[in-house]
Design an enzyme around this catalytic site. Sequence first.
Site, PDB file in Angstrom:
ATOM      1  N   HIS A 273       0.841  -1.204   0.000  1.00  0.00           N
ATOM      2  CA  HIS A 273       0.000   0.000   0.000  1.00  0.00           C
ATOM      3  C   HIS A 273       0.873   1.251   0.000  1.00  0.00           C
ATOM      4  O   HIS A 273       0.615   2.193  -0.768  1.00  0.00           O
ATOM      5  CB  HIS A 273      -0.914  -0.013   1.232  1.00  0.00           C
ATOM      6  CG  HIS A 273      -1.620   1.286   1.469  1.00  0.00           C
ATOM      7  ND1 HIS A 273      -2.832   1.589   0.900  1.00  0.00           N
ATOM      8  CD2 HIS A 273      -1.269   2.374   2.216  1.00  0.00           C
ATOM      9  CE1 HIS A 273      -3.203   2.808   1.279  1.00  0.00           C
ATOM     10  NE2 HIS A 273      -2.276   3.292   2.088  1.00  0.00           N
ATOM     11  N   GLU A 274       1.893   1.275   0.847  1.00  0.00           N
ATOM     12  CA  GLU A 274       2.747   2.457   0.934  1.00  0.00           C
ATOM     13  C   GLU A 274       3.563   2.644  -0.344  1.00  0.00           C
ATOM     14  O   GLU A 274       3.752   3.776  -0.811  1.00  0.00           O
ATOM     15  CB  GLU A 274       3.677   2.348   2.145  1.00  0.00           C
ATOM     16  CG  GLU A 274       2.957   2.265   3.485  1.00  0.00           C
ATOM     17  CD  GLU A 274       2.038   3.442   3.737  1.00  0.00           C
ATOM     18  OE1 GLU A 274       2.328   4.549   3.237  1.00  0.00           O
ATOM     19  OE2 GLU A 274       1.012   3.266   4.432  1.00  0.00           O
ATOM     20  N   HIS A 277       1.632   4.351  -3.157  1.00  0.00           N
ATOM     21  CA  HIS A 277       1.581   5.820  -3.114  1.00  0.00           C
ATOM     22  C   HIS A 277       2.719   6.414  -3.941  1.00  0.00           C
ATOM     23  O   HIS A 277       2.547   7.436  -4.625  1.00  0.00           O
ATOM     24  CB  HIS A 277       1.694   6.311  -1.673  1.00  0.00           C
ATOM     25  CG  HIS A 277       0.419   6.234  -0.889  1.00  0.00           C
ATOM     26  ND1 HIS A 277      -0.744   6.860  -1.298  1.00  0.00           N
ATOM     27  CD2 HIS A 277       0.123   5.621   0.290  1.00  0.00           C
ATOM     28  CE1 HIS A 277      -1.702   6.639  -0.409  1.00  0.00           C
ATOM     29  NE2 HIS A 277      -1.204   5.886   0.558  1.00  0.00           N
TER      30      HIS A 277
END
Length: 428
Positions: A273-274, A277
């Site tokens: 998820h990170e 980004h």
Amino acid sequence: MLRGRGLFLLRTFVGGKELTLCRKNVPTGLNTHLSKLDRNVHFNSNQQILHISQKVQLKRFPQVQQPWLAVKRTFPEKNLKEFHTSGRRDAPPFLVLMIFKSFAKVSAVISGRAFRQWWKSLPKHKSQYFGNYVRRNIWKIVAGVAGVCGLCGVFYSAHLEQTPITNRTRFLALNNKQLADIIEVECEQHLKEFEGLILPPSHPLYEVVSRVTMRLLKGNQDLHQIRDRTWTIHLVNKDVKNAFVLPNGHIFVFTGIFKAVSNEQQLGIVLAHEISHVVLNHSAEQISFFEFIDFLLIIVLGAIWAILPNDGLAIVATWFKNKVVELLLKMPYSRLLETEADEVGLQIAAKACLDVRESQVFWESMSHNSPDTEEVAFLSTHPSHLQRAKHLGDLIPQAIRVREYCGCAPLPIRDPRNVDIAKPAIGG
């Protein structure tokens, strides 16, 4: 909304050419490098991609216990620097622009207040004269305002582009150089803030993080946003359930995250998820959008202080304006970016052959074990834990198809979603 779109999982278009989002379809010659990855400490087509820890013996970490942790030797020993820093630079142009924006806000307040006091001090016949003047020239004033709005619209339209993978149209005013300057300053601030708390590569948890990170990077070499970066891990000894990745590839993982995840699969979901980004360049997008809105609202700020009859009402109206903008523009936009990162992060995890079913389990566990911190989505920059669990649960069948398409081993028969939610094994 992103939620109705689903995942852009099986295929993407790069430079007009269709590419499947799998390791087996990375650019020519890259598979050869990947085959050597397990025998080398670092990798990139041109430069180092990840700093990997040396072989260590497993020792109990007093603040964090992890029954599932089993450190295995994966890479040969080499002496590596944990991070790189460059020399000090002058303030980048964008930071100068931010200073100018702050000055413009103060000027708008002072100018609006001065205009109000000047208007109150006018004799009645003078105020009537200026009022009649405005009425006679109302269309010229409207045309001038429309012209300014038109210029803003042209500037906005000229900086529209599409996100990678999801192809969502967005406003992006920052170029790569400006973003790099901003992130360099932010990264140095983080390194200074966490000085003395960053654990060495010899720590067993560091090797867990590096192993999971390398798995994600290896499985997504078809994405140039991953392939062309140097990635550096910083494991911060702080009891915070969080991790974040800066656009320059610096990965910060707090040891407290091991109290929130139950296994390496869930840790991989969080890191994916990170990393998404960064792949989607959300930092530049968020800065661009928020700063553009702030510049437009400087006119509104000046009008508030010019029109309202006293400073007390102007202060209250300014506070109300800021809250409305935050609730109706900034928070929904942040939630949209978080949802998009959840979707693309699930894709990145699937291509790395992780058990994507753990994504739903992780967020359900977060909601179950942290009920006091669960916020109303409307008042938060992130969707609620249960909303994220449900949304990812809807996308898991597509993510499983991606795993199969990429030639991953079959998922375990035991579905983690069918197990009763319990407190994470780590730190328990």
